[in-house]
Design a protein around this motif. Structure first.
Motif, mmCIF file in Angstrom:
data_model
loop_
_atom_site.group_PDB
_atom_site.id
_atom_site.type_symbol
_atom_site.label_atom_id
_atom_site.label_comp_id
_atom_site.label_asym_id
_atom_site.label_seq_id
_atom_site.Cartn_x
_atom_site.Cartn_y
_atom_site.Cartn_z
ATOM 1 N N ALA A 193 0.817 -1.206 -0.098
ATOM 2 C CA ALA A 193 0.101 0.137 -0.021
ATOM 3 C C ALA A 193 1.048 1.417 -0.038
ATOM 4 C CB ALA A 193 -0.793 0.021 1.132
ATOM 5 N N HIS A 194 0.328 2.291 -0.570
ATOM 6 C CA HIS A 194 1.159 3.648 -0.769
ATOM 7 C C HIS A 194 1.857 4.015 0.700
ATOM 8 C CE1 HIS A 194 2.140 7.478 -2.234
ATOM 9 N NE2 HIS A 194 2.021 8.008 -0.865
ATOM 10 N N GLN A 195 0.993 4.048 1.687
ATOM 11 C CA GLN A 195 1.532 4.455 2.807
ATOM 12 C C GLN A 195 2.639 3.578 3.681
ATOM 13 O OE1 GLN A 195 1.065 7.600 3.430
ATOM 14 N NE2 GLN A 195 2.370 7.869 5.473
ATOM 15 N N ASP A 196 2.482 2.398 3.341
ATOM 16 C CA ASP A 196 3.373 1.284 3.940
ATOM 17 C C ASP A 196 4.678 1.560 3.208
ATOM 18 O OD1 ASP A 196 1.422 0.428 5.598
ATOM 19 O OD2 ASP A 196 1.026 -1.146 4.330
ATOM 20 N N ALA A 197 4.602 1.544 1.773
ATOM 21 C CA ALA A 197 5.864 1.945 0.863
ATOM 22 C C ALA A 197 6.664 2.997 1.313
ATOM 23 C CB ALA A 197 5.573 1.561 -0.461
ATOM 24 N N TYR A 198 5.780 4.112 1.565
ATOM 25 C CA TYR A 198 6.308 5.345 1.904
ATOM 26 C C TYR A 198 7.379 5.271 3.485
ATOM 27 C CZ TYR A 198 6.513 10.166 3.769
ATOM 28 O OH TYR A 198 6.830 11.399 4.013
ATOM 29 N N ARG A 199 6.622 4.515 4.244
ATOM 30 C CA ARG A 199 7.476 4.537 5.653
ATOM 31 C C ARG A 199 8.748 3.637 5.504
ATOM 32 N NH1 ARG A 199 3.402 2.104 9.730
ATOM 33 N NH2 ARG A 199 5.258 2.373 11.100
ATOM 34 N N VAL A 200 8.615 2.400 4.616
ATOM 35 C CA VAL A 200 9.728 1.697 4.458
ATOM 36 C C VAL A 200 10.735 2.637 4.027
ATOM 37 C CG1 VAL A 200 10.839 -0.229 3.072
ATOM 38 C CG2 VAL A 200 8.493 -0.501 4.076
ATOM 39 N N PHE A 201 10.552 3.245 2.786
ATOM 40 C CA PHE A 201 11.792 4.027 2.057
ATOM 41 C C PHE A 201 11.957 5.159 3.093
ATOM 42 C CE2 PHE A 201 10.301 1.542 -1.672
ATOM 43 C CZ PHE A 201 11.199 1.122 -2.045
ATOM 44 N N MET A 202 11.274 5.952 3.841
ATOM 45 C CA MET A 202 11.603 6.855 4.544
ATOM 46 C C MET A 202 12.666 6.486 5.522
ATOM 47 S SD MET A 202 10.454 9.869 3.504
ATOM 48 C CE MET A 202 10.626 9.138 1.623
ATOM 49 N N SER A 203 12.667 5.127 5.822
ATOM 50 C CA SER A 203 13.506 4.752 7.026
ATOM 51 C C SER A 203 14.588 4.105 6.309
ATOM 52 C CB SER A 203 12.686 3.727 7.924
ATOM 53 O OG SER A 203 12.347 2.413 7.086
ATOM 54 N N ILE A 204 14.558 3.554 5.112
ATOM 55 C CA ILE A 204 15.919 3.227 4.582
ATOM 56 C C ILE A 204 16.808 4.197 4.158
ATOM 57 C CG2 ILE A 204 16.781 2.024 2.712
ATOM 58 C CD1 ILE A 204 14.459 0.071 2.803
ATOM 59 N N VAL A 205 16.382 5.181 3.349
ATOM 60 C CA VAL A 205 16.830 6.363 2.799
ATOM 61 C C VAL A 205 17.357 7.509 3.727
ATOM 62 C CG1 VAL A 205 17.428 7.946 0.619
ATOM 63 C CG2 VAL A 205 16.043 5.636 0.484
ATOM 64 N N VAL A 206 18.087 7.333 4.673
ATOM 65 C CA VAL A 206 18.639 8.347 5.603
ATOM 66 C C VAL A 206 20.024 8.420 5.873
ATOM 67 C CG1 VAL A 206 16.422 7.597 6.974
ATOM 68 C CG2 VAL A 206 18.663 6.305 7.288
ATOM 69 N N PRO A 207 20.377 9.417 6.400
ATOM 70 C CA PRO A 207 19.813 10.741 6.707
ATOM 71 C C PRO A 207 19.573 11.521 5.587
ATOM 72 C CG PRO A 207 22.042 11.061 7.442
ATOM 73 C CD PRO A 207 21.734 9.711 6.763
ATOM 74 N N ARG A 208 18.343 12.218 5.258
ATOM 75 C CA ARG A 208 18.132 12.953 4.077
ATOM 76 C C ARG A 208 18.059 14.516 4.372
ATOM 77 N NH1 ARG A 208 14.045 9.697 4.878
ATOM 78 N NH2 ARG A 208 12.597 11.328 5.281
ATOM 79 N N PRO A 209 18.704 15.178 3.484
ATOM 80 C CA PRO A 209 19.034 16.691 3.864
ATOM 81 C C PRO A 209 17.867 17.250 3.632
ATOM 82 C CG PRO A 209 19.955 15.992 1.761
ATOM 83 C CD PRO A 209 19.740 14.846 2.296
ATOM 84 N N ILE A 210 17.621 18.707 3.809
ATOM 85 C CA ILE A 210 16.278 19.098 3.572
ATOM 86 C C ILE A 210 16.559 20.367 2.756
ATOM 87 C CG2 ILE A 210 14.382 20.351 5.010
ATOM 88 C CD1 ILE A 210 15.213 18.649 7.577
ATOM 89 N N ALA A 211 15.597 20.329 1.807
ATOM 90 C CA ALA A 211 15.657 21.482 0.722
ATOM 91 C C ALA A 211 14.316 22.477 1.379
ATOM 92 C CB ALA A 211 15.390 21.098 -0.523
ATOM 93 N N TRP A 212 14.599 23.536 1.871
ATOM 94 C CA TRP A 212 13.695 24.267 2.379
ATOM 95 C C TRP A 212 13.483 25.527 1.483
ATOM 96 C CZ3 TRP A 212 14.365 27.880 7.273
ATOM 97 C CH2 TRP A 212 13.216 28.108 7.839
ATOM 98 N N VAL A 213 12.126 25.103 0.523
ATOM 99 C CA VAL A 213 12.329 25.703 -0.647
ATOM 100 C C VAL A 213 11.253 26.900 -0.770
ATOM 101 C CG1 VAL A 213 11.452 25.214 -3.079
ATOM 102 C CG2 VAL A 213 12.558 23.346 -1.990
#
Ligand SMILES: Cc1cc2nc3c(=O)[nH]c(=O)nc-3n(C[C@H](O)[C@H](O)[C@H](O)COP(=O)(O)O)c2cc1C
Length: 201
Positions: free
Chosen positions: A9-29
């Motif tokens: 499901a979209h939300q589950d996939a989102y959580r997995v990738f957010m926890s794998i691709v770390v740490p992420r820099p932040i573009a404050w746009v």
């Protein structure tokens, strides 16, 4: 443990990738609408793609109500944006600017941030940011299909602003920059103070 993202499901996939691709820099746009209302929002699916030419990119999903986020609408309309660096000092303000507000409201005012006029693009930069990069849109890549399209916004950096005291021998001093990164859970961040060096072989 093996995970096949295509079946998730979209939300589950989102959580997995957010926890794998770390740490992420932040573009404050920061962007500006055709009506002249400026907008500010953080995006942590963000990376450097090339240094010469100077190309950066960040990704965004759809807005909560569906459709495009204000940042994308403004970038498509004006072809310009500014990436400001969020650091420990501006973390709270950065977080505040992720609140979905009406396009007529500027997150600069909502978060009590100072605008500084940019030199080469129309959107202002964040006065409290130690580093800002003025960018011109190159292209927008689309992934997926309606109602959930993810877009990757690619821009060329045309001017970099660095606070004078952070400039050291052609580098931005990381100890003064105090950049922050985003980790897996939606409210988890890291500092860039616990660092180590490793000689290149
Ligand atoms: C630290 C942080 C990082 C975020 N990263 C992203 C991201 O990479 N992609 C995305 O679509 N939304 C991301 N968001 C959510 C957007 O900031 C949020 O949807 C915002 O309201 C968009 O603003 P806009 O509608 O003015 O463009 C993030 C939020 C926070 C707090």
């Amino acid at each position: 443990m093996e995970i096949s993202p295509a079946g998730m499901a979209h939300q589950d996939a989102y959580r997995v990738f957010m926890s794998i691709v770390v740490p992420r820099p932040i573009a404050w746009v920061s962007t500006i609408s055709l009506d002249g209302v400026d907008n500010l929002a953080p995006f942590s699916m963000y990376t450097l793609l090339s240094t010469k030419p100077a190309i950066v990119g960040f990704a965004m999903g759809t807005a909560r109500h569906g459709g495009k986020k204000d940042t994308l609408i403004n970038i498509e309309d004006t072809k310009e944006f500014v990436i400001n660096i969020a650091n420990e000092e501006t973390a709270e303000a950065m977080n505040k600017t992720s609140t979905p507000v009406e396009a007529a409201v500027s997150e600069f005012d909502q978060a009590g941030l100072k605008r500084i006029e940019s030199n080469k693009v129309k959107p202002p930069r964040v006065g409290q940011s130690p580093v800002s990069m003025e960018c011109q849109l190159q292209q927008v890549l689309e992934f997926g299909c309606e109602p959930r399209i993810n877009r990757f916004i690619i821009g060329e950096v045309v001017l970099i602003h660095v606070r004078d005291e952070l400039w050291q021998n052609g580098n931005v001093d990381y100890t003064g920059l105090q950049a922050i990164g985003r980790l897996g859970e939606s409210d988890l961040y890291c500092r860039t103070t616990n660092v180590f060096r490793m000689k290149r072989p």
